[in-house]
Scaffold this motif. Structure first.
Motif, PDB file in Angstrom:
ATOM      1  N   ILE A  52       0.884  -1.166   0.000  1.00 11.91           N
ATOM      2  CA  ILE A  52       0.000   0.000   0.000  1.00 11.91           C
ATOM      3  C   ILE A  52       0.915   1.207   0.000  1.00 11.91           C
ATOM      4  N   LEU A  53       0.833   2.032  -1.039  1.00  9.85           N
ATOM      5  CA  LEU A  53       1.903   2.981  -1.335  1.00  9.85           C
ATOM      6  C   LEU A  53       1.362   4.395  -1.546  1.00  9.85           C
ATOM      7  N   ASP A  54       1.831   5.331  -0.733  1.00  6.37           N
ATOM      8  CA  ASP A  54       1.485   6.739  -0.899  1.00  6.37           C
ATOM      9  C   ASP A  54       2.215   7.313  -2.119  1.00  6.37           C
ATOM     10  N   ILE A  55       1.584   8.272  -2.795  1.00  7.10           N
ATOM     11  CA  ILE A  55       2.229   8.879  -3.957  1.00  7.10           C
ATOM     12  C   ILE A  55       3.155  10.021  -3.547  1.00  7.10           C
ATOM     13  N   VAL A  56       2.658  10.962  -2.762  1.00  6.40           N
ATOM     14  CA  VAL A  56       3.426  12.166  -2.440  1.00  6.40           C
ATOM     15  C   VAL A  56       4.235  11.942  -1.172  1.00  6.40           C
ATOM     16  N   MET A  57       5.542  11.733  -1.351  1.00  8.26           N
ATOM     17  CA  MET A  57       6.457  11.564  -0.222  1.00  8.26           C
ATOM     18  C   MET A  57       7.742  12.316  -0.515  1.00  8.26           C
ATOM     19  N   PRO A  58       8.427  12.799   0.505  1.00  8.19           N
ATOM     20  CA  PRO A  58       9.710  13.468   0.262  1.00  8.19           C
ATOM     21  C   PRO A  58      10.737  12.465  -0.247  1.00  8.19           C
ATOM     22  N   GLY A  59      11.646  12.956  -1.094  1.00 11.98           N
ATOM     23  CA  GLY A  59      12.653  12.054  -1.648  1.00 11.98           C
ATOM     24  C   GLY A  59      12.069  11.234  -2.777  1.00 11.98           C
ATOM     25  N   LEU A  60      12.118   9.933  -2.628  1.00 14.56           N
ATOM     26  CA  LEU A  60      11.608   9.020  -3.651  1.00 14.56           C
ATOM     27  C   LEU A  60      10.080   8.976  -3.576  1.00 14.56           C
ATOM     28  N   SER A  61       9.406   9.420  -4.634  1.00 12.19           N
ATOM     29  CA  SER A  61       7.940   9.451  -4.622  1.00 12.19           C
ATOM     30  C   SER A  61       7.355   8.056  -4.785  1.00 12.19           C
ATOM     31  N   GLY A  62       6.063   7.948  -4.503  1.00 14.35           N
ATOM     32  CA  GLY A  62       5.393   6.669  -4.673  1.00 14.35           C
ATOM     33  C   GLY A  62       5.419   6.177  -6.105  1.00 14.35           C
ATOM     34  N   LEU A  63       5.293   7.082  -7.078  1.00 15.36           N
ATOM     35  CA  LEU A  63       5.334   6.675  -8.480  1.00 15.36           C
ATOM     36  C   LEU A  63       6.727   6.174  -8.865  1.00 15.36           C
ATOM     37  N   GLN A  64       7.754   6.762  -8.288  1.00 15.51           N
ATOM     38  CA  GLN A  64       9.114   6.274  -8.542  1.00 15.51           C
ATOM     39  C   GLN A  64       9.326   4.896  -7.912  1.00 15.51           C
ATOM     40  N   VAL A  65       8.784   4.714  -6.711  1.00 14.90           N
ATOM     41  CA  VAL A  65       8.859   3.398  -6.072  1.00 14.90           C
ATOM     42  C   VAL A  65       8.124   2.366  -6.918  1.00 14.90           C
ATOM     43  N   ASP A  74       5.898  -8.343  -9.933  1.00 15.30           N
ATOM     44  CA  ASP A  74       4.499  -7.941 -10.103  1.00 15.30           C
ATOM     45  C   ASP A  74       3.757  -8.004  -8.759  1.00 15.30           C
ATOM     46  N   THR A  75       4.482  -7.743  -7.669  1.00 15.58           N
ATOM     47  CA  THR A  75       3.831  -7.609  -6.363  1.00 15.58           C
ATOM     48  C   THR A  75       2.665  -6.636  -6.481  1.00 15.58           C
ATOM     49  N   PRO A  76       1.462  -7.009  -6.048  1.00 14.89           N
ATOM     50  CA  PRO A  76       0.321  -6.087  -6.183  1.00 14.89           C
ATOM     51  C   PRO A  76       0.514  -4.826  -5.357  1.00 14.89           C
ATOM     52  N   VAL A  77       0.078  -3.703  -5.920  1.00 15.92           N
ATOM     53  CA  VAL A  77       0.261  -2.396  -5.290  1.00 15.92           C
ATOM     54  C   VAL A  77      -1.050  -1.623  -5.312  1.00 15.92           C
ATOM     55  N   ILE A  78      -1.450  -1.126  -4.157  1.00 13.40           N
ATOM     56  CA  ILE A  78      -2.576  -0.203  -4.047  1.00 13.40           C
ATOM     57  C   ILE A  78      -2.004   1.175  -3.747  1.00 13.40           C
ATOM     58  N   MET A  79      -2.272   2.141  -4.613  1.00  9.80           N
ATOM     59  CA  MET A  79      -1.822   3.506  -4.389  1.00  9.80           C
ATOM     60  C   MET A  79      -2.761   4.189  -3.391  1.00  9.80           C
ATOM     61  N   LEU A  80      -2.182   4.866  -2.434  1.00  9.95           N
ATOM     62  CA  LEU A  80      -2.928   5.527  -1.363  1.00  9.95           C
ATOM     63  C   LEU A  80      -2.473   6.973  -1.295  1.00  9.95           C
ATOM     64  N   ASP A  98      -2.258  -1.739  -9.111  1.00  5.07           N
ATOM     65  CA  ASP A  98      -3.399  -2.647  -9.172  1.00  5.07           C
ATOM     66  C   ASP A  98      -4.691  -1.987  -8.725  1.00  5.07           C
ATOM     67  N   ASP A  99      -4.588  -0.977  -7.880  1.00  5.52           N
ATOM     68  CA  ASP A  99      -5.774  -0.278  -7.398  1.00  5.52           C
ATOM     69  C   ASP A  99      -5.355   1.073  -6.858  1.00  5.52           C
ATOM     70  N   TYR A 100      -6.329   1.888  -6.492  1.00  3.83           N
ATOM     71  CA  TYR A 100      -6.085   3.280  -6.129  1.00  3.83           C
ATOM     72  C   TYR A 100      -7.115   3.665  -5.084  1.00  3.83           C
ATOM     73  N   LEU A 101      -6.664   4.165  -3.959  1.00  4.94           N
ATOM     74  CA  LEU A 101      -7.557   4.538  -2.867  1.00  4.94           C
ATOM     75  C   LEU A 101      -7.234   5.958  -2.420  1.00  4.94           C
ATOM     76  N   SER A 102      -8.240   6.837  -2.451  1.00  2.00           N
ATOM     77  CA  SER A 102      -8.020   8.236  -2.106  1.00  2.00           C
ATOM     78  C   SER A 102      -8.239   8.488  -0.624  1.00  2.00           C
ATOM     79  N   LYS A 103      -7.405   9.354  -0.055  1.00  2.02           N
ATOM     80  CA  LYS A 103      -7.580   9.804   1.323  1.00  2.02           C
ATOM     81  C   LYS A 103      -8.587  10.958   1.341  1.00  2.02           C
ATOM     82  N   PRO A 104      -9.415  11.077   2.359  1.00  6.02           N
ATOM     83  CA  PRO A 104      -9.585  10.109   3.460  1.00  6.02           C
ATOM     84  C   PRO A 104     -10.365   8.889   2.983  1.00  6.02           C
TER      85      PRO A 104
END
Length: 235
Positions: A52-65, A74-80, A98-104
């Motif tokens: 479960i991976l956040d997009i906006v992070m300092p340094g290496l972003s979630g999209l870069q990860v 192909d480990t499944p990834v849900i963007m958070l 694999d999926d996308y979940l918006s905060k909150p």
């Protein structure tokens, strides 16, 4: 057998804590990372069953990860993330999310999406699908999760095999967006047409000689997709 953990990567401690608590109540083992680089290290060390991976992070972003992960597995990834525009979702899906979940988000929605992704990853391919499909010089080996185009070998992810297996069950017949989404992702995803379009885009990048003019994975505008047969390709 020891359960493989779920990895949550987010620079917000409160979000990591909520995710950990919700998943722990369902019996999942959770490991946490606060940065993209720490997340990559945790992935290498623990081989999680889901990220479960956040997009906006300092340094290496979630999209870069995500990009680095897709180069290795192909480990499944849900963007958070707090980003919720269609462009953000498209970019994440095109990179292989694999999926996308918006905060909150609610605990119920988080668990629904986690369980849906894991069900898809660990579930069997459709039992009535052929294990090998030939279309012109394209040969799909679904059990082996690869394709050959002439002498070129193309490695497929499990999700890509699931899509192709569904299409191979009824070659030359159009399957609607809702039919494919329900069969591959689950009924709760029947309206997520963008998710399917991005998956087909990635498949075409791998399989088609010219992805802009697809030969094998054909589309009927606003209707669905079909897998061309050898007869169609030879016509």
């Amino acid at each position: 057998m020891t359960q493989r953990p779920i990895l949550i990567v987010d620079d917000d401690f409160a979000v990591r804590e909520v995710v950990q608590q919700v998943l722990a109540l369902e019996g999942f083992v959770v490991i946490e990372a606060a940065t993209g680089r720490a997340g990559m290290h945790a992935w290498e060390q623990h081989d999680p069953q889901l990220v479960i991976l956040d997009i906006v992070m300092p340094g290496l972003s979630g999209l870069q990860v995500l990009t680095q992960l897709r180069q290795k597995s192909d480990t499944p990834v849900i963007m958070l993330t707090r980003k919720s525009s269609e462009d953000d979702r498209v970019q994440a899906f095109e990179l292989g999310a694999d999926d996308y979940l918006s905060k909150p988000f609610s605990s119920r929605e988080l668990m629904m999406r986690v369980k849906a992704v894991l069900r898809r990853v660990h579930g069997p391919l459709p039992t009535t699908s052929p294990t090998a499909v030939q279309a012109g010089d394209l040969r799909l080996e679904l059990d082996a999760r690869h394709a050959t185009i002439g002498e070129r070998l193309v490695v497929l992810s499990r999700l890509e095999c699931q899509i192709l297996a569904e299409l191979a069950r009824t070659p030359a017949r159009i399957l609607s967006h809702a039919q494919l989404l329900t069969a591959v992702w689950g009924p709760e995803y029947a309206d997520e047409a963008q998710l399917l379009r991005c998956a087909i885009y990635r498949l075409r990048q791998k399989l088609e000689p010219d992805p802009a003019q697809p030969t094998y994975l054909r589309a009927a505008r606003d209707a669905g997709y079909w897998l061309a047969t050898s007869q169609e390709l030879d016509a």
